[in-house]
Each structure stands twice: as C-alpha cells, then as structure tokens.
Enzyme design. Structure first.
Site, PDB file in Angstrom:
ATOM      1  N   ARG A 203      -6.274   3.630 -16.985  1.00 35.10           N
ATOM      2  CA  ARG A 203      -5.259   3.607 -18.019  1.00 35.10           C
ATOM      3  C   ARG A 203      -5.528   2.717 -18.948  1.00 35.10           C
ATOM      4  O   ARG A 203      -5.018   1.519 -18.741  1.00 35.10           O
ATOM      5  CB  ARG A 203      -3.910   3.941 -17.379  1.00 35.10           C
TER       6      ARG A 203
ATOM      7  N   GLY B 286      -2.658  -2.148  -4.091  1.00 34.77           N
ATOM      8  CA  GLY B 286      -4.086  -2.945  -2.936  1.00 34.77           C
ATOM      9  C   GLY B 286      -4.323  -3.508  -4.213  1.00 34.77           C
ATOM     10  O   GLY B 286      -5.043  -4.777  -3.230  1.00 34.77           O
TER      11      GLY B 286
ATOM     12  N   GLU C  82       6.913   2.354  -0.183  1.00 39.81           N
ATOM     13  CA  GLU C  82       8.230   3.425  -0.634  1.00 39.81           C
ATOM     14  C   GLU C  82       8.698   4.686  -0.356  1.00 39.81           C
ATOM     15  O   GLU C  82      10.039   4.714  -0.528  1.00 39.81           O
ATOM     16  CB  GLU C  82       7.228   3.975  -2.360  1.00 39.81           C
TER      17      GLU C  82
ATOM     18  N   GLU D 152      -2.164  -6.911  -3.041  1.00 38.77           N
ATOM     19  CA  GLU D 152      -2.317  -8.034  -1.579  1.00 38.77           C
ATOM     20  C   GLU D 152      -3.098  -8.013  -1.818  1.00 38.77           C
ATOM     21  O   GLU D 152      -3.249  -8.814  -0.833  1.00 38.77           O
ATOM     22  CB  GLU D 152      -1.689  -5.830  -1.494  1.00 38.77           C
TER      23      GLU D 152
ATOM     24  N   LEU E 164      -0.068  -4.227  -8.641  1.00 35.37           N
ATOM     25  CA  LEU E 164      -0.722  -4.504  -9.204  1.00 35.37           C
ATOM     26  C   LEU E 164      -1.844  -3.614  -8.460  1.00 35.37           C
ATOM     27  O   LEU E 164      -2.370  -3.748  -7.094  1.00 35.37           O
ATOM     28  CB  LEU E 164      -1.446  -5.481  -9.308  1.00 35.37           C
ATOM     29  N   GLY E 165      -2.567  -2.511  -8.939  1.00 29.44           N
ATOM     30  CA  GLY E 165      -3.545  -1.154  -7.947  1.00 29.44           C
ATOM     31  C   GLY E 165      -4.126  -0.562  -9.268  1.00 29.44           C
ATOM     32  O   GLY E 165      -4.646  -1.639  -9.974  1.00 29.44           O
TER      33      GLY E 165
HETATM   34  P1  ADP Z   1      -3.029   3.148  -6.438  1.00 25.42           P
HETATM   35  O1  ADP Z   1      -2.007   2.402  -7.438  1.00 25.42           O
HETATM   36  O2  ADP Z   1      -3.692   4.103  -6.673  1.00 25.42           O
HETATM   37  O3  ADP Z   1      -1.783   3.381  -5.302  1.00 25.42           O
HETATM   38  P2  ADP Z   1      -3.778   0.851  -4.851  1.00 25.42           P
HETATM   39  O4  ADP Z   1      -2.479   0.642  -4.736  1.00 25.42           O
HETATM   40  O5  ADP Z   1      -3.840   1.472  -4.322  1.00 25.42           O
HETATM   41  O6  ADP Z   1      -4.176   1.894  -5.954  1.00 25.42           O
HETATM   42  O7  ADP Z   1      -4.824   0.053  -5.306  1.00 25.42           O
HETATM   43  C1  ADP Z   1      -5.809   0.214  -5.501  1.00 25.42           C
HETATM   44  C2  ADP Z   1      -6.941  -0.833  -6.241  1.00 25.42           C
HETATM   45  O8  ADP Z   1      -6.437  -2.075  -4.978  1.00 25.42           O
HETATM   46  C3  ADP Z   1      -8.143  -0.412  -6.608  1.00 25.42           C
HETATM   47  O9  ADP Z   1      -9.120  -0.816  -7.792  1.00 25.42           O
HETATM   48  C4  ADP Z   1      -8.862  -1.536  -4.820  1.00 25.42           C
HETATM   49  O10 ADP Z   1     -10.699  -2.033  -5.588  1.00 25.42           O
HETATM   50  C5  ADP Z   1      -8.275  -2.599  -4.962  1.00 25.42           C
HETATM   51  N1  ADP Z   1      -8.307  -2.716  -3.669  1.00 25.42           N
HETATM   52  C6  ADP Z   1      -7.809  -2.749  -2.312  1.00 25.42           C
HETATM   53  N2  ADP Z   1      -8.751  -3.433  -1.361  1.00 25.42           N
HETATM   54  C7  ADP Z   1      -8.636  -4.330  -2.306  1.00 25.42           C
HETATM   55  C8  ADP Z   1      -9.318  -5.451  -1.872  1.00 25.42           C
HETATM   56  N3  ADP Z   1      -9.929  -5.967  -0.327  1.00 25.42           N
HETATM   57  N4  ADP Z   1      -9.864  -6.589  -2.739  1.00 25.42           N
HETATM   58  C9  ADP Z   1      -9.978  -6.610  -4.308  1.00 25.42           C
HETATM   59  N5  ADP Z   1      -9.176  -5.244  -4.954  1.00 25.42           N
HETATM   60  C10 ADP Z   1      -9.376  -4.036  -3.308  1.00 25.42           C
END
Ligand code: ADP
Length: 413
Positions: A240, A330, A383, A333, A208-209
């Site tokens: 998306r 992001g 990865e 985690e 989930l990111g």
């Molecule tokens: P990608 O899919 O582009 O690799 P990431 O895995 O880096 O993306 O995730 C990015 C997302 O994670 C963003 O929506 C960001 O707001 C969220 N995120 C990162 N750190 C935190 C945090 N401490 N609390 C809440 N959301 C977070």
C-alpha cells in the site's frame, strides 16, 4: 473462562481458543481460501499443527470445521462446545457507532452491516462468522471488538478531512483508523512494563509490518493515527502506498486510462515496498536485494524508514512531547536495522537507541539507552488476547450469574 476468538477475513477465518484467567492459548488455527476449491484448514499449536485440504463453501462451514477440530480428533482442546463460554469477534469497521466493544445482538449486527460500506470485504465476512457461530452455538454469548473503536476519541481536528463538509455529512467521510486493537494492547502493555499508569503517559505506538500504522496516545486516549477512512492512508507499507499527493490518483487514471477499481488495485496491491523495489512486499527480501546493491530495493527500504520517522515527528508535535515509543508488528519487533534507521538522527529530540539492546534481548524489551529521555520499547502485539479480555469483561457477569437467562435477542443497549 474459555473464549473463542474469531477473526473472519474475506476468504479466511483465523481463530484461537484462549483461557482468559491463565492467558493460555488452548488451540488455534486458520481456515484459508474459504469458498474456493483449494480451501485448507490448519489446526493445532505450533509443533502439532495439522493441515487438511477440505471443502468449505462458506464461513458457516468453516465455523463448523473449527468447532469439530476443537472438540474431536488428535488435536482436540476441549471435550464439548459447553467448554466455550463466549465468542469474541474481530470487526474491522465499527464506524461512528462503536467506541468500545459490545455484546452482539441483532441491532449490533445491523450496524456492522451498515458500516460494511466502508470495509465491504471484512465486515460482510465478520457477519458470516457471527451467523456461523450463532448457528452452531445458539446459546453462547458473543462480543464484537472493533479495530476502529480506539480511535473514536480522536478530536474533530484530527479526524476531519479538509474537503467540502457536505461529504462528511453525506458519506461520513472521516478518519476512522485501523489496527486499533493492536495499538490499544501495546499501549496498555507498555504502561505495565514501565510500571506507570497509562493515564500518565504520552505514547507513540508503531505497528510496522506488511500493514503499517502509527498512533499518538495521550494519557490513555488516541488523539491521532496514520490510517484514515481506510487502511490505505498513512505510512508506506508492503503493497500500500500510504499518503501520497491525491492529485497523483486523477493524473494516473487520466493518463493510464484506469478505472476506479484498477486505480484502487494499484494503490492497495502494487505500491509500497513492492511498487518501489519491483521485487517484493516482504521487507526481508527487499533488504537482501538492497544488501546486494539493488538501488530500487535500497530506495524502498529508505523510504519505509523515512515514512515511519516522519510520523513519529508529527506526533511528538501533536502531543507536545512523548514519554515512550512502542514498536510492534513483523518489522517493528524483528528488524534491528529498520529500527536503527527510524531512530537515526532523533537524538536531538531526546530519543536514543541502545544498539546492543536493539540487536538482541527478550522479545519484549526496552531498547533505549539509560540516559534516553524518551523510552523505546518492543512489545509483541496480541490482538487475540485483547479480544478475549474484552469478551471476558463484557460477559463474565452474564455467565457467572445463573439468575440471568442469556438470550441474545433480548439484550438492549
Ligand atoms: P502483517 O501486517 O501482514 O500482519 P507482519 O506483522 O507479519 O505483517 O509483518 C510482515 C513483515 O515483517 C514482512 O515485511 C517481513 O519481511 C517482516 N519481518 C518479519 N521478520 C523479520 C525479520 N526477522 N527481519 C526483518 N523483517 C522481518
């Protein structure tokens, strides 16, 4: 063995030099906006990172800059290119051809090119990255690691779409999945952490990111996944839309007069958290607005968690149960609040989140209660390490055995 991991995107090239035996990252960096006047090269480990604006007309030049930065200057990691034993390339789309990582030869490159139809920007960029490395390190073995290979184990009932069969035959339209290297890594790592054999576990892995995907991994094999023919399918994401009623697409094209390219842009770049909130694709920014009472931000946040919750439910049904749910990315985690919302109400399925473990603890940890029937763990994904390991597995015999005269054009698979 030192493996250079290359992840070439349409206008970027990310890299890490990893010593596989010690699992140490010796150097890393990013060439960004390759091909534009604003091209930029970041190189170095965390505190020592340097950023240089420098011309990079294409990926071949980017590879040359990377190799120069690795072997010279204040942040050099090695003395010469001889210390790079192999290169591992991340490839987004391997299609039907690759159910595992392979040593790269001309036939493999031709198949990656053929599959570019399904991921045009990524696969073409990956080939440029491969050609760049071949040009500058002609004798170094290279391995292709595919995001899709983990999902070649899906049964037809999971990968086929209920559209006329002829489109599968004519265009190979089916579910291929994405993020497979990440899901494979966290599945294996979760089994290690739980001191269980992966073959004995039913796992739901959640990446989930900004991009989001969830997979069902039954006894070590992926049996279903949320991303489809392309990474647009499945969960609601940063920009998306994920799965929506397909009739919306034709309706909007009709009523808004959108071309296929414009519609694609709406679904890929203007939807998700950004589209619903109208504020941002970044969950933290959306959350800040929601906390201040912005109703659309609150709705977007709710929809994101609901989308993940529904996939978890689906995959429990697909596998007839689950032993462990693994979270990464992001959001997976870092966001205790999102995790709380996803798992709220799932207690009846034996899934119990421990709020204090959810809030704080080491980056890699178990966050379910002691009496939860289903374990929940957070595993930061890696990865690059997975790519380096696959590369090691495939080439260490070649390198260790002086009798084998490595010639990439002579390898037959
Ligand atoms: P990608 O899919 O582009 O690799 P990431 O895995 O880096 O993306 O995730 C990015 C997302 O994670 C963003 O929506 C960001 O707001 C969220 N995120 C990162 N750190 C935190 C945090 N401490 N609390 C809440 N959301 C977070």
């Amino acid at each position: 063995m030192n493996v250079l991991v290359i992840n070439a995107g349409s206008s970027s090239l990310k890299y890490q030099l990893i010593n596989v035996e010690s699992q140490t990252v010796l150097a890393k960096g990013l060439c960004d906006r390759v091909g534009s006047d604003e091209a930029m090269h970041k190189h170095g480990l965390d505190d020592n990172e340097v950023c240089i604006h420098t011309p990079m007309p294409d990926h071949d030049h980017a590879v040359a800059l990377v190799l120069e930065a690795l072997t010279s200057g204040p942040n050099k990691a090695i003395d010469s290119l001889d210390e790079i034993d192999a290169v591992g390339h991340r490839i987004v789309q391997g299609g039907k051809y690759f159910d595992r990582s392979v040593i790269i030869d001309e036939d493999v490159i031709a198949k990656i090119d053929e599959m570019a139809e399904l991921a045009p920007l990524h696969n073409k960029a990956a080939i440029q990255g491969i050609r760049g490395c071949q040009h500058h390190m002609p004798d170094t073995p290279m391995v292709a690691v595919f995001d899709t290979s983990f999902y070649q184990s899906l049964p037809p009932k999971a990968y086929m779409y209920p559209i006329p069969y002829e489109y599968y035959e004519k265009y190979a339209i089916r579910k291929y999945g994405a993020h497979g290297t990440s899901h494979r890594y966290i599945a294996e790592r979760a089994a290690d952490l739980l001191e269980e054999d992966l073959q004995d576990l039913k796992l739901i892995t959640c990446h989930l990111g900004n991009g989001c995907s969830i997979s069902a991994v039954d006894h070590g094999m992926a049996v279903d996944t949320s991303m489809g023919l392309t990474p647009l399918d499945g969960l609601m994401m940063g920009t998306r839309c994920g799965s929506i009623d397909p009739a919306i697409v034709t309706y909007l094209m009709d009523h808004e007069g959108l071309t296929p390219a414009e519609m694609d842009d709406v679904l890929n770049k203007k939807s998700g958290l950004l589209g619903v909130s109208g504020i941002s694709n970044d969950l933290r920014t959306v959350d800040e607005a929601a906390e201040k009472g912005d109703e659309r931000a609150l709705l977007a946040y709710d929809m994101y968690s609901n989308s993940a919750k529904k996939y978890i439910g689906q995959y429990i049904a697909v596998m007839g149960g689950v032993d462990c749910i693994v979270l990464t990315g992001g959001v997976g985690e870092n966001s205790a609040k999102m995790r709380r919302m996803i798992f709220a109400g799932l207690q009846t399925m034996g899934i119990r989140l421990d709020e204090s473990r959810n809030r704080t603890g080491p980056r890699e940890r178990e966050i379910s209660t002691d009496d939860s029937e289903v374990l929940i763990v957070i595993i930061p994904t890696d990865e690059e390490l997975m790519i380096a390991r696959d590369t090691y597995e495939l080439v260490h015999d070649l390198i260790d055995d002086p009798e084998i005269d490595y010639n990439p054009d002579m390898l037959l698979f």
